[in-house]
Scaffold this motif. Structure first.
Motif, PDB file in Angstrom:
ATOM      1  N   PHE A 106       5.539  15.500  -0.079  1.00 42.55           N
ATOM      2  CA  PHE A 106       4.879  14.576   0.842  1.00 42.55           C
ATOM      3  C   PHE A 106       5.924  13.834   1.655  1.00 42.55           C
ATOM      4  CE2 PHE A 106       4.935  12.199  -3.299  1.00 42.55           C
ATOM      5  CZ  PHE A 106       5.723  11.108  -2.938  1.00 42.55           C
ATOM      6  N   ARG A 107       5.451  13.219   2.738  1.00 36.42           N
ATOM      7  CA  ARG A 107       6.291  12.364   3.578  1.00 36.42           C
ATOM      8  C   ARG A 107       5.793  10.938   3.442  1.00 36.42           C
ATOM      9  NH1 ARG A 107       9.873  14.042   6.793  1.00 36.42           N
ATOM     10  NH2 ARG A 107      10.212  16.259   7.019  1.00 36.42           N
ATOM     11  N   TRP A 108       6.758  10.002   3.511  1.00 34.61           N
ATOM     12  CA  TRP A 108       6.423   8.579   3.449  1.00 34.61           C
ATOM     13  C   TRP A 108       7.512   7.767   4.108  1.00 34.61           C
ATOM     14  CZ3 TRP A 108       6.768   6.794  -2.392  1.00 34.61           C
ATOM     15  CH2 TRP A 108       8.067   6.964  -2.869  1.00 34.61           C
ATOM     16  N   HIS A 109       7.211   6.492   4.276  1.00 37.40           N
ATOM     17  CA  HIS A 109       8.213   5.551   4.774  1.00 37.40           C
ATOM     18  C   HIS A 109       8.881   4.939   3.546  1.00 37.40           C
ATOM     19  CE1 HIS A 109       7.050   5.832   8.950  1.00 37.40           C
ATOM     20  NE2 HIS A 109       5.792   5.805   8.556  1.00 37.40           N
ATOM     21  N   PRO A 110      10.188   5.150   3.385  1.00 36.49           N
ATOM     22  CA  PRO A 110      10.865   4.657   2.186  1.00 36.49           C
ATOM     23  C   PRO A 110      10.989   3.133   2.167  1.00 36.49           C
ATOM     24  CG  PRO A 110      12.489   5.535   3.693  1.00 36.49           C
ATOM     25  CD  PRO A 110      11.132   5.809   4.296  1.00 36.49           C
ATOM     26  N   TYR A 111      10.696   2.574   1.016  1.00 36.59           N
ATOM     27  CA  TYR A 111      10.850   1.141   0.748  1.00 36.59           C
ATOM     28  C   TYR A 111      10.230   0.267   1.845  1.00 36.59           C
ATOM     29  CZ  TYR A 111      12.962  -2.910  -1.516  1.00 36.59           C
ATOM     30  OH  TYR A 111      13.155  -4.099  -2.180  1.00 36.59           O
ATOM     31  N   PRO A 112       8.918   0.437   2.078  1.00 37.36           N
ATOM     32  CA  PRO A 112       8.230  -0.354   3.102  1.00 37.36           C
ATOM     33  C   PRO A 112       7.715  -1.671   2.518  1.00 37.36           C
ATOM     34  CG  PRO A 112       6.716   1.239   2.225  1.00 37.36           C
ATOM     35  CD  PRO A 112       8.033   1.425   1.482  1.00 37.36           C
ATOM     36  N   VAL A 113       8.607  -2.594   2.196  1.00 36.68           N
ATOM     37  CA  VAL A 113       8.239  -3.767   1.408  1.00 36.68           C
ATOM     38  C   VAL A 113       7.841  -5.012   2.195  1.00 36.68           C
ATOM     39  CG1 VAL A 113       9.525  -3.046  -0.624  1.00 36.68           C
ATOM     40  CG2 VAL A 113      10.645  -4.420   1.130  1.00 36.68           C
ATOM     41  N   ASP A 114       7.996  -4.998   3.501  1.00 37.63           N
ATOM     42  CA  ASP A 114       7.630  -6.167   4.300  1.00 37.63           C
ATOM     43  C   ASP A 114       6.258  -5.926   4.929  1.00 37.63           C
ATOM     44  OD1 ASP A 114       7.308  -8.244   6.068  1.00 37.63           O
ATOM     45  OD2 ASP A 114       9.185  -7.896   7.147  1.00 37.63           O
ATOM     46  N   PRO A 115       5.207  -6.568   4.398  1.00 37.91           N
ATOM     47  CA  PRO A 115       3.870  -6.313   4.925  1.00 37.91           C
ATOM     48  C   PRO A 115       3.717  -6.715   6.387  1.00 37.91           C
ATOM     49  CG  PRO A 115       3.774  -7.813   3.013  1.00 37.91           C
ATOM     50  CD  PRO A 115       5.212  -7.521   3.292  1.00 37.91           C
ATOM     51  N   ALA A 116       4.613  -7.549   6.893  1.00 38.24           N
ATOM     52  CA  ALA A 116       4.542  -7.980   8.285  1.00 38.24           C
ATOM     53  C   ALA A 116       5.202  -6.980   9.241  1.00 38.24           C
ATOM     54  CB  ALA A 116       5.200  -9.355   8.440  1.00 38.24           C
ATOM     55  N   HIS A 117       5.928  -6.013   8.685  1.00 41.86           N
ATOM     56  CA  HIS A 117       6.649  -5.034   9.509  1.00 41.86           C
ATOM     57  C   HIS A 117       5.813  -3.772   9.695  1.00 41.86           C
ATOM     58  CE1 HIS A 117      10.243  -3.103  11.204  1.00 41.86           C
ATOM     59  NE2 HIS A 117       9.875  -2.024  10.533  1.00 41.86           N
ATOM     60  N   ASP A 118       5.768  -3.264  10.910  1.00 42.38           N
ATOM     61  CA  ASP A 118       5.068  -2.014  11.192  1.00 42.38           C
ATOM     62  C   ASP A 118       6.083  -0.868  11.104  1.00 42.38           C
ATOM     63  OD1 ASP A 118       3.563   0.103  12.082  1.00 42.38           O
ATOM     64  OD2 ASP A 118       3.326  -0.656  14.126  1.00 42.38           O
ATOM     65  N   TYR A 119       5.933  -0.050  10.086  1.00 47.10           N
ATOM     66  CA  TYR A 119       6.868   1.055   9.857  1.00 47.10           C
ATOM     67  C   TYR A 119       6.438   2.337  10.559  1.00 47.10           C
ATOM     68  CZ  TYR A 119       8.657  -1.969   6.161  1.00 47.10           C
ATOM     69  OH  TYR A 119       9.197  -3.026   5.480  1.00 47.10           O
ATOM     70  N   THR A 127       0.857  -1.182   0.000  1.00 49.61           N
ATOM     71  CA  THR A 127       0.000   0.000   0.000  1.00 49.61           C
ATOM     72  C   THR A 127       0.890   1.228   0.000  1.00 49.61           C
ATOM     73  OG1 THR A 127      -1.752  -1.135   1.201  1.00 49.61           O
ATOM     74  CG2 THR A 127      -1.774   1.264   1.292  1.00 49.61           C
ATOM     75  N   TRP A 128       0.622   2.143  -0.920  1.00 46.27           N
ATOM     76  CA  TRP A 128       1.324   3.438  -0.987  1.00 46.27           C
ATOM     77  C   TRP A 128       0.630   4.340   0.018  1.00 46.27           C
ATOM     78  CZ3 TRP A 128       0.151   8.459  -3.001  1.00 46.27           C
ATOM     79  CH2 TRP A 128       1.251   9.228  -3.354  1.00 46.27           C
ATOM     80  N   ASP A 129       1.391   4.960   0.901  1.00 44.77           N
ATOM     81  CA  ASP A 129       0.819   5.723   2.006  1.00 44.77           C
ATOM     82  C   ASP A 129       1.681   6.965   2.229  1.00 44.77           C
ATOM     83  OD1 ASP A 129      -0.322   6.621   4.383  1.00 44.77           O
ATOM     84  OD2 ASP A 129      -0.041   4.728   5.449  1.00 44.77           O
ATOM     85  N   VAL A 130       1.093   8.145   1.960  1.00 43.96           N
ATOM     86  CA  VAL A 130       1.845   9.388   2.115  1.00 43.96           C
ATOM     87  C   VAL A 130       1.033  10.413   2.892  1.00 43.96           C
ATOM     88  CG1 VAL A 130       3.078   9.029  -0.072  1.00 43.96           C
ATOM     89  CG2 VAL A 130       1.062  10.512  -0.031  1.00 43.96           C
ATOM     90  N   GLN A 131       1.752  11.359   3.466  1.00 46.25           N
ATOM     91  CA  GLN A 131       1.153  12.528   4.114  1.00 46.25           C
ATOM     92  C   GLN A 131       1.581  13.733   3.281  1.00 46.25           C
ATOM     93  OE1 GLN A 131      -0.613  12.564   7.142  1.00 46.25           O
ATOM     94  NE2 GLN A 131      -0.947  14.757   7.021  1.00 46.25           N
ATOM     95  N   VAL A 132       0.613  14.372   2.617  1.00 47.66           N
ATOM     96  CA  VAL A 132       0.934  15.520   1.772  1.00 47.66           C
ATOM     97  C   VAL A 132       1.362  16.684   2.671  1.00 47.66           C
ATOM     98  CG1 VAL A 132       0.038  17.180   0.087  1.00 47.66           C
ATOM     99  CG2 VAL A 132      -0.633  14.772  -0.062  1.00 47.66           C
ATOM    100  N   GLU A 133       2.464  17.326   2.309  1.00 48.85           N
ATOM    101  CA  GLU A 133       3.000  18.445   3.078  1.00 48.85           C
ATOM    102  C   GLU A 133       2.608  19.781   2.460  1.00 48.85           C
ATOM    103  OE1 GLU A 133       5.612  18.540   5.853  1.00 48.85           O
ATOM    104  OE2 GLU A 133       4.538  16.673   6.216  1.00 48.85           O
ATOM    105  N   GLN A 134       3.118  20.033   1.235  1.00 45.15           N
ATOM    106  CA  GLN A 134       2.913  21.334   0.596  1.00 45.15           C
ATOM    107  C   GLN A 134       2.456  21.170  -0.839  1.00 45.15           C
ATOM    108  OE1 GLN A 134       6.922  23.183   1.466  1.00 45.15           O
ATOM    109  NE2 GLN A 134       5.587  24.952   1.722  1.00 45.15           N
ATOM    110  N   MET A 135       1.632  22.133  -1.274  1.00 54.45           N
ATOM    111  CA  MET A 135       1.208  22.203  -2.670  1.00 54.45           C
ATOM    112  C   MET A 135       1.203  23.674  -3.070  1.00 54.45           C
ATOM    113  SD  MET A 135      -1.874  19.371  -2.813  1.00 54.45           S
ATOM    114  CE  MET A 135      -1.933  19.314  -4.617  1.00 54.45           C
TER     115      MET A 135
END
Length: 152
Positions: free
Chosen positions: A78-91, A62-70
């Motif tokens: 936007f802010r995000w967790h980079p390379y969050p590829v392990d669905p079992a891991h809580d980032y 799932t792509w999940d971002v918090q938009v910062e500025q427009m």
């Protein structure tokens, strides 16, 4: 900032700042070239946006971002967790990186610069892999937006 903390890419696009801005700031359009399903969604500062990744091999994410500025035709971030590829891991407890798309009119086109910074805050056991994978990813995404805009 040192070079391990930030990734920077630039591309000269043969499209007006308004066209590039639309490709970045309209969530559904962004999703088309970026590889994420964002149908019916809109980007807004302070708002979280999520969608299923459609990029082959990463459909389980799932792509999940918090938009910062427009800032129209200037900056989208936007802010995000980079390379969050392990669905079992809580980032969620990890720091995020900041992704900034900067637009600058250039001749008849637009210079697009993307900067992702904040990798030094990522846990050491995943920092290098996240940096390397996102570095490769931004190379590909610059081609993706260029190809998308050429088809317009």
């Amino acid at each position: 900032m040192n070079s391990s903390d930030r990734i920077e890419r630039k591309i000269l696009l043969h499209a007006s700042p308004a066209q590039v801005w639309a490709a970045l700031s309209e969530a559904e359009t962004f999703g088309r070239w970026f590889g994420v399903a964002l149908q019916g969604q809109h980007f807004a500062p302070g708002q979280r946006t999520r969608g299923a990744v459609t990029y082959p091999g990463y459909e389980h994410l799932t792509w999940d971002v918090q938009v910062e500025q427009m800032l129209p035709e200037e900056l989208f971030s936007f802010r995000w967790h980079p390379y969050p590829v392990d669905p079992a891991h809580d980032y969620s407890a990890e720091p995020t990186t900041l992704v900034q798309f900067e637009l600058e009119p250039h001749g008849g086109g637009t210079l697009l610069r993307v900067v992702e910074s904040g990798f030094d805050g990522i846990p050491s056991e995943r920092r290098l892999k996240a940096f390397r994978m996102n570095s490769r990813g931004w190379d590909e995404q610059m081609s993706n937006i260029e190809n998308y805009l050429q088809l317009r």
